[in-house]
Design an enzyme around this catalytic site. Structure first.
Site, PDB file in Angstrom:
ATOM      1  N   SER A 234      43.234  34.198  43.223  1.00 56.81           N
ATOM      2  CA  SER A 234      42.715  34.255  41.852  1.00 56.81           C
ATOM      3  C   SER A 234      41.872  33.017  41.598  1.00 56.81           C
ATOM      4  CB  SER A 234      43.853  34.292  40.810  1.00 56.81           C
ATOM      5  OG  SER A 234      44.550  35.506  40.845  1.00 56.81           O
ATOM      6  N   SER A 272      42.309  39.998  44.034  1.00 61.49           N
ATOM      7  CA  SER A 272      41.980  38.727  43.395  1.00 61.49           C
ATOM      8  C   SER A 272      41.886  38.893  41.880  1.00 61.49           C
ATOM      9  CB  SER A 272      40.649  38.200  43.931  1.00 61.49           C
ATOM     10  OG  SER A 272      40.404  36.885  43.495  1.00 61.49           O
ATOM     11  N   ASP A 274      40.217  37.299  38.946  1.00 57.07           N
ATOM     12  CA  ASP A 274      39.119  36.372  38.649  1.00 57.07           C
ATOM     13  C   ASP A 274      38.731  36.531  37.181  1.00 57.07           C
ATOM     14  OD1 ASP A 274      39.090  35.862  41.456  1.00 57.07           O
ATOM     15  OD2 ASP A 274      37.901  37.679  41.710  1.00 57.07           O
TER      16      ASP A 274
END
Length: 349
Positions: A234, A272, A274
């Site tokens: 992340s 991930s 983000d």
């Protein structure tokens, strides 16, 4: 390991972009903005808390305009829905590990109620804003070691001016492109109507596939002992400016943090989380305002490209600083991350 190798990306001549940096070259170039850390480091415990306070007043009473942009949504943050519905934030921003979000949420509620006893009774409830990354590679995340006292301490000790970067606070157990990641920051100066304003970014970096990192000079960096794994992790990008912007403009600026990530070789993998948040201290939203119509300050849209460039540039430099300030680290179950600073020092040597 060479802790003495840890220094800013610019000290390694890693210069991203052409804009002028602020005096501190950090998010705290925004006047009144404060950052505080609590670091928990003890063998298999490699975690912590970082708090960002947009200003020194009562944030519930004097909210700041804000917008959140989800680049890839594999994350467990709290408070984003209301930020994007109402266009403001009303608590300090807390960064921590994934399993600490609930603890941080409770601590922020108690902090807000302590300063505003009418919350939930004579006035509305409060929207705590918490971001997370999973530090479970280096940290025993199941220990759930972050406490409400740690959240309180990060807020209470937050200060303006220069602050520690790298493997500190929420960044203590984070990884980035197969290297040690963490907390990083950078800023740029933007001149408008003959006056200098600032845009600053703070990142919590915990993303990127080993071998994909591209430095500003074009070098592709492969960490020692790298293993081929999918991109996951992340990154949290906090963008602050003292330029007056409205919610829509802040959303546009927040999106440009993704441009910075892409420059570095990230493609926002399936696993991930983000997320970018942008806020402005250029004007405030008063909780107790009793006027029917209130004034709003905002930037001339024809000047916003300068902020887009600054957001991308500072994101890259902040991520690099999160890595170059972080030493080699051994953590939970002898997991290990090398230091980008050591790699750069060896390369130059």
């Amino acid at each position: 390991m060479s802790v003495s190798s840890c220094k800013s990306a610019r000290a390694f001549n890693l210069i991203n972009g052409s804009m002028t940096t602020g005096p501190i070259n950090a998010i705290t170039d925004i006047a009144g903005l404060a950052v505080g850390h609590v670091t928990l480091r003890d063998g298999g415990l490699q975690t912590g808390v970082t708090a960002v306070l947009p200003h020194q007043g009562n944030l519930f009473r004097q909210k700041v305009p804000a917008a959140a942009h989800v680049i890839n949504g594999f994350g467990k943050s709290a408070g984003l829905v209301q930020v994007n519905e109402l266009g403001c934030l009303e608590t300090p921003i807390v960064l921590t590990n994934t399993l600490g979000v609930g603890t941080a949420f409770n601590a922020l509620v108690r902090h807000a109620v302590a300063g505003n006893p009418d919350i939930g009774r004579e006035t509305g409830t409060v929207n705590p804003l918490v971001f997370e990354c999973n530090d479970g590679f280096l940290n025993d995340i199941q220990a759930m070691s972050v406490s409400e006292c740690d959240i309180d301490a990060a807020i209470a000790t937050a200060s303006t001016g220069a602050f520690e970067q790298g493997a500190v606070g929420a960044g203590t157990g984070m990884s980035c492109f197969g290297f040690k990641g963490g907390i990083g920051s950078a800023s740029r100066v933007i001149e408008l109507d003959g006056k200098n304003y600032h845009l600053g970014t703070l990142v919590l970096s915990n993303f990127g596939r080993a071998g994909d990192l591209v430095l500003p000079d074009g070098r592709r960096v492969i960490p020692p002992k790298a293993k081929p794994v999918a991109e996951k992790g992340s990154v949290i990008i906090i963008i602050a400016t003292d330029i007056p912007l409205d919610h829509r403009q802040l959303d546009r600026v927040a999106k440009r943090g993704g441009a910075g990530l892409a420059r570095m070789g990230a493609y926002w993998g399936n696993g991930s989380g983000d997320i970018a948040l942008a806020f402005s201290t250029g004007w405030t939203i008063h909780h107790d305002d009793n006027r029917d119509v209130v004034p709003v300050m905002m930037l001339n849209e024809n000047r916003i490209d300068r902020l887009f460039r600054a957001a991308a540039e500072t994101t890259v430099e902040a991520v690099l600083n999160s890595m170059t300030f972080a030493p080699e680290t051994t953590g939970f179950r002898q997991s290990w991350r090398p230091s980008l600073a050591d790699w750069l020092a060896d390369y130059e040597g």
